[in-house]
Design a protein around this motif. Structure first.
Motif, mmCIF file in Angstrom:
data_model
loop_
_atom_site.group_PDB
_atom_site.id
_atom_site.type_symbol
_atom_site.label_atom_id
_atom_site.label_comp_id
_atom_site.label_asym_id
_atom_site.label_seq_id
_atom_site.Cartn_x
_atom_site.Cartn_y
_atom_site.Cartn_z
ATOM 1 N N HIS A 63 95.812 63.419 66.749
ATOM 2 C CA HIS A 63 94.415 63.642 66.216
ATOM 3 C C HIS A 63 93.617 63.988 67.373
ATOM 4 N N ARG A 121 100.310 48.744 51.120
ATOM 5 C CA ARG A 121 100.976 49.515 52.409
ATOM 6 C C ARG A 121 101.217 48.337 53.066
ATOM 7 N N ASN A 126 104.132 51.172 58.964
ATOM 8 C CA ASN A 126 102.723 51.849 58.888
ATOM 9 C C ASN A 126 102.417 52.215 60.274
ATOM 10 N N GLY A 127 101.639 53.408 60.552
ATOM 11 C CA GLY A 127 100.920 53.623 61.783
ATOM 12 C C GLY A 127 101.963 54.346 62.663
ATOM 13 N N ALA A 128 103.291 54.531 62.315
ATOM 14 C CA ALA A 128 104.320 55.067 63.491
ATOM 15 C C ALA A 128 104.142 56.567 63.570
ATOM 16 N N GLY A 129 103.637 57.307 62.823
ATOM 17 C CA GLY A 129 103.068 58.633 62.893
ATOM 18 C C GLY A 129 103.915 59.507 61.936
ATOM 19 N N LYS A 130 104.378 59.118 60.934
ATOM 20 C CA LYS A 130 105.213 59.673 60.018
ATOM 21 C C LYS A 130 104.420 60.930 59.443
ATOM 22 N N THR A 131 103.197 60.533 58.878
ATOM 23 C CA THR A 131 102.420 61.285 58.133
ATOM 24 C C THR A 131 101.935 62.550 59.186
ATOM 25 N N THR A 132 101.597 62.054 60.639
ATOM 26 C CA THR A 132 101.314 62.969 61.507
ATOM 27 C C THR A 132 102.345 64.141 61.595
HETATM 28 N N1 LIG Z 1 92.482 61.569 61.009
HETATM 29 C C1 LIG Z 1 92.829 60.870 62.127
HETATM 30 N N2 LIG Z 1 92.256 60.588 63.375
HETATM 31 C C2 LIG Z 1 92.434 60.011 64.310
HETATM 32 N N3 LIG Z 1 93.551 58.963 64.403
HETATM 33 C C3 LIG Z 1 94.444 59.176 63.018
HETATM 34 C C4 LIG Z 1 94.017 60.173 62.054
HETATM 35 N N4 LIG Z 1 94.952 60.000 61.162
HETATM 36 C C5 LIG Z 1 95.929 58.989 61.722
HETATM 37 N N5 LIG Z 1 95.583 58.567 62.776
HETATM 38 C C6 LIG Z 1 96.268 57.576 63.453
HETATM 39 O O1 LIG Z 1 97.526 58.041 63.924
HETATM 40 C C7 LIG Z 1 98.582 57.094 63.981
HETATM 41 C C8 LIG Z 1 99.626 57.635 63.246
HETATM 42 O O2 LIG Z 1 99.306 57.757 61.884
HETATM 43 P P1 LIG Z 1 100.104 58.206 60.673
HETATM 44 O O3 LIG Z 1 99.267 58.297 59.522
HETATM 45 O O4 LIG Z 1 100.863 59.332 61.201
HETATM 46 O O5 LIG Z 1 101.203 57.114 60.613
HETATM 47 P P2 LIG Z 1 102.302 56.667 59.338
HETATM 48 O O6 LIG Z 1 103.575 56.369 59.985
HETATM 49 O O7 LIG Z 1 102.316 57.951 58.245
HETATM 50 O O8 LIG Z 1 101.653 55.280 58.490
HETATM 51 P P3 LIG Z 1 101.536 55.099 57.192
HETATM 52 O O9 LIG Z 1 102.898 54.521 56.670
HETATM 53 O O10 LIG Z 1 100.644 53.869 56.977
HETATM 54 O O11 LIG Z 1 101.139 56.117 56.403
HETATM 55 C C9 LIG Z 1 97.753 55.745 63.464
HETATM 56 O O12 LIG Z 1 97.445 54.945 64.725
HETATM 57 C C10 LIG Z 1 96.697 56.162 62.786
HETATM 58 O O13 LIG Z 1 95.751 55.467 62.943
#
Ligand SMILES: Nc1ncnc2c1ncn2[C@@H]1O[C@H](COP(=O)(O)OP(=O)(O)OP(=O)(O)O)[C@@H](O)[C@H]1O
Length: 256
Positions: free
Chosen positions: A16, A245, A41-47
């Protein structure tokens, strides 16, 4: 890209605002394969999913998604070519009925709405109800049904279990598996209920702190899961209820 590979990701760095939260991730999904993307949570899956969908720019790396390179300027292009993405927010039109939500998705593909009801008869009975009045599980069904009506080659589902009881998650996962098998659909899904996910997936990727820590067949990952949790994902014994979560992966044994 071999024709039986619908998603190929190589050395992906993504994040991001130019800051990488996902590093050097390789991932692939073959035609008809159901693949779980696991991690705390926060691992980066959604990213990762958002980058594959062209909703976030990749910092570096190579991606072929249903035969195309995703572009943040034109994310609709890969959607048109066979990618359907169900975000964790589900993005339903809450004041439209179930049938109206489905009809919007079916418009371009000219799909038959009733084909969704075949897999999700509950939705058929709720066809006239506003989406905003549905239960969480029903909303997730509708979101998946709507995605299916675009006739995707690859379906990506983020956090299928968000806000849902484990018994509902189990049913939804079984339904997704059946649809994938019937239609030859490829599925990449993010799921916190690790063992349930591994129960339906063909293979799985586990990420922690933005890096891939293991991948393999669901059976192989399942065999390693306790070691993985202990080494990378933290103690899951304090995992909270599946309706919230959690810090670590949610284990069905801890959530009932
Ligand atoms: N829009 C954003 N701007 C800045 N940082 C972000 C943004 N969205 C997510 N992050 C950060 O990127 C990292 C990965 O987030 P992401 O949502 O991809 O994780 P995740 O594995 O999908 O988590 P979850 O299971 O909680 O959904 C986290 O540290 C989060 O804080």
């Amino acid at each position: 890209m071999a024709t039986d590979v619908v998603l190929s990701v190589r050395n992906l760095n993504a994040g991001h605002g130019g800051l990488a939260v996902v590093r050097d991730v390789d991932l692939s999904v073959a035609r008809g394969q159901v693949v779980a993307l696991l991690g705390p949570n926060g691992a980066g899956k959604t990213t990762i999913l958002q980058t594959i969908a062209g909703l976030l720019p990749a910092i570096s790396g190579e991606m072929l998604v249903v035969g195309r390179s995703p572009s943040v300027r034109r994310p609709h292009i890969i959607a048109r070519h066979g990618l359907a993405y169900v975000p964790d927010s589900r993005c339903l039109f809450r004041s439209l009925s179930v049938r109206q939500n489905l009809a919007l998705a079916a418009r371009r593909s000219r799909s038959d709405i009733d084909s969704v009801f075949q897999y999700m008869p509950e939705l058929g009975r709720l066809a006239k109800r506003d989406a905003g009045l549905l239960s969480g599980g029903e909303q997730q069904m509708l979101a998946i049904g709507r995605a299916l009506l675009t006739r995707p080659t690859l379906l990506m589902i983020d956090e299928l279990s968000m806000g849902l009881a484990p018994v509902i998650v189990e049913r939804l996962l079984a339904m997704v598996r059946t649809v994938a098998d019937d239609l030859g659909l490829s599925v990449l899904f993010v799921e916190q209920h690790v063992r349930m996910a591994l129960g339906v997936a063909d293979s799985a990727y586990v990420i922690s702190h933005g890096r891939l820590i293991t991948h393999g067949s669901a059976v192989d990952v399942n065999d390693q899961i306790e070691a993985i949790e202990a080494s990378y994902l933290g103690d899951v014994s304090d995992a909270s209820t599946p309706n919230r979560r959690t810090r670590g992966l949610t284990s069905e044994e801890t959530t009932g």
